[in-house]
Design a protein around this motif. Structure first.
Motif, mmCIF file in Angstrom:
data_model
loop_
_atom_site.group_PDB
_atom_site.id
_atom_site.type_symbol
_atom_site.label_atom_id
_atom_site.label_comp_id
_atom_site.label_asym_id
_atom_site.label_seq_id
_atom_site.Cartn_x
_atom_site.Cartn_y
_atom_site.Cartn_z
ATOM 1 N N UNK A 149 9.038 46.624 71.362
ATOM 2 C CA UNK A 149 7.767 45.979 71.668
ATOM 3 C C UNK A 149 6.923 45.902 70.400
ATOM 4 N N UNK A 150 6.135 44.860 70.311
ATOM 5 C CA UNK A 150 5.202 44.709 69.215
ATOM 6 C C UNK A 150 3.830 45.228 69.593
ATOM 7 N N UNK A 151 3.004 45.425 68.594
ATOM 8 C CA UNK A 151 1.613 45.813 68.815
ATOM 9 C C UNK A 151 0.736 44.797 68.103
ATOM 10 N N UNK A 152 -0.157 44.182 68.839
ATOM 11 C CA UNK A 152 -1.038 43.173 68.264
ATOM 12 C C UNK A 152 -2.463 43.418 68.757
ATOM 13 N N UNK A 153 -3.412 42.782 68.112
ATOM 14 C CA UNK A 153 -4.800 42.885 68.563
ATOM 15 C C UNK A 153 -4.932 42.234 69.937
ATOM 16 N N UNK A 154 -5.866 42.735 70.728
ATOM 17 C CA UNK A 154 -5.981 42.281 72.114
ATOM 18 C C UNK A 154 -6.304 40.795 72.221
ATOM 19 N N UNK A 155 -6.898 40.222 71.169
ATOM 20 C CA UNK A 155 -7.279 38.804 71.199
ATOM 21 C C UNK A 155 -6.095 37.854 71.169
ATOM 22 N N UNK A 156 -4.876 38.392 70.990
ATOM 23 C CA UNK A 156 -3.710 37.510 70.924
ATOM 24 C C UNK A 156 -3.523 36.716 72.205
ATOM 25 N N UNK A 157 -4.071 37.213 73.309
ATOM 26 C CA UNK A 157 -3.927 36.507 74.578
ATOM 27 C C UNK A 157 -4.547 35.116 74.536
ATOM 28 N N UNK A 158 -5.446 34.884 73.601
ATOM 29 C CA UNK A 158 -6.105 33.573 73.515
ATOM 30 C C UNK A 158 -5.320 32.572 72.674
ATOM 31 N N UNK A 159 -4.186 32.993 72.067
ATOM 32 C CA UNK A 159 -3.349 32.055 71.325
ATOM 33 C C UNK A 159 -2.611 31.182 72.330
ATOM 34 N N UNK A 160 -2.737 29.868 72.249
ATOM 35 C CA UNK A 160 -2.138 28.981 73.261
ATOM 36 C C UNK A 160 -0.640 29.222 73.456
ATOM 37 N N UNK A 161 -0.247 29.444 74.676
ATOM 38 C CA UNK A 161 1.130 29.593 75.136
ATOM 39 C C UNK A 161 1.816 30.838 74.565
ATOM 40 N N UNK A 162 1.836 30.956 73.229
ATOM 41 C CA UNK A 162 2.505 32.104 72.617
ATOM 42 C C UNK A 162 1.811 33.407 73.009
ATOM 43 N N UNK A 163 0.480 33.410 73.026
ATOM 44 C CA UNK A 163 -0.260 34.611 73.390
ATOM 45 C C UNK A 163 -0.014 35.025 74.828
ATOM 46 N N UNK A 164 0.064 34.031 75.717
ATOM 47 C CA UNK A 164 0.333 34.339 77.115
ATOM 48 C C UNK A 164 1.754 34.885 77.295
#
Length: 314
Positions: free
Chosen positions: A154-169
């Motif tokens: 698993x990767x660790x990213x900042x929580x804001x990654x969810x807002x990246x279109x399609x890839x974040x989701x």
């Protein structure tokens, strides 16, 4: 990958070509990183591809086409795997596995489209249950990490990654981990939660210890988060040394050059006896491993190197 017919394809994670004329198999690595070899090979890479941008209009146009094909291809595979993830919502671990398979397929495909010759070293260390860390100087690093990390990572990213279109989701659907970097307290708590998830599910981790992408390819100071994770999970640390990616695709550029790349796994660094009172020492120890094994063009300057361990945050 035992549930997929792609197993053989995914296990064959090496390209057939190398960037030098010889294709001799690499000698078995010694228990300790070979400091001399680590310096000689990247130095040859520096000479192999000089640092200039005068590649001609045709080469630039070809580069743009490759980038567009990468983008369209990635959107296609991301959409397909997003639908698979939705179907697997009740099974979190299967979503992690599918996220890794997505990365293997998509990362290898994108590297094939870009066409950079790649030399692999130390692949025998690529299937450890470990914390994989990598230097980060190019978008290509993301493609390589997607392709090369083992299933169950698993990767660790900042929580804001969810807002990246399609890839974040898709990142969230794949049950990868996010941390809150709004303040040190929140970041440490997020790290504890991430470590707990890794232990409960017997996972590996992948993280960029610099915390951001280097603008010029030179190694930046390391944040302390990967050491906190090692202390809490007792996973060994496997350094992944990427050389040449900063020449192939520079930060802020839309020009991918056919520079040769090297991906080099170093032997695991055991963390069983690490103690919380020596965090800065461990950060420096691992940072020094990178300094010794990177080419001169990617080593930190004296000023940035001296800041390591003092500017890092969790």
């Amino acid at each position: 990958m035992d549930t997929s017919g792609l197993g053989g394809f995914l296990r064959n994670r090496r390209f057939g070509s190398c960037f030098d004329a010889s294709s001799e198999p690499n000698p078995a690595p010694k228990p300790e990183p070979n400091e001399a070899a680590g310096r000689q090979q990247p130095a040859e890479l520096d000479e192999c591809y000089p640092d200039d941008d005068d590649d001609g209009l045709f080469a630039v146009l070809i580069s743009w086409v490759r980038i567009m094909v990468c983008f369209v291809s990635m959107m296609f595979t991301t959409f397909i795997w997003a639908m698979i993830m939705v179907l697997l919502l009740p099974w979190p671990y299967q979503r992690i596995r599918q996220g890794n398979i997505y990365g293997h397929v998509t990362g290898k495909m994108l590297m094939w489209i870009l066409g950079n010759p790649i030399k692999m070293e130390g692949a025998e260390y690529s299937n450890e249950r470990a914390i994989y860390i990598s230097n980060h100087a190019s978008p290509i690093d993301i493609f390589l990490i997607m392709w090369l990390t083992p299933t169950g990572t698993v990767g660790i990213a900042k929580k804001e990654i969810i807002f990246y279109p399609l890839f974040g989701q898709l990142y969230v659907l794949a049950n990868h981990l996010r941390i809150d970097r709004s303040n040190p307290t929140a970041a440490i708590q997020s790290m504890k939660e991430a470590a707990g998830a890794v232990i409960r599910n017997n996972l590996s981790l992948i993280i960029f210890p610099e915390g951001t992408r280097s603008k010029n390819g030179r190694l930046l100071p390391f944040k302390k988060g990967f050491v906190h994770l090692a202390l809490q999970t007792r996973r060994p640390i496997v350094p992944l040394i990427l050389t040449g990616t900063h020449r192939a695709w520079r930060k802020g550029s839309l020009h991918v050059r056919p520079a040769p790349l090297t991906v080099r796994y170093l032997p695991p660094i055991r963390t069983d006896d690490w103690t919380p009172d020596k965090i800065d020492d461990y950060v420096k120890l691992v940072h020094d491993v990178y300094v010794k094994n990177l080419p001169g063009s990617q080593r930190p300057t004296t000023s940035s190197s001296s800041q390591n361990g003092t500017s890092g945050r969790s």
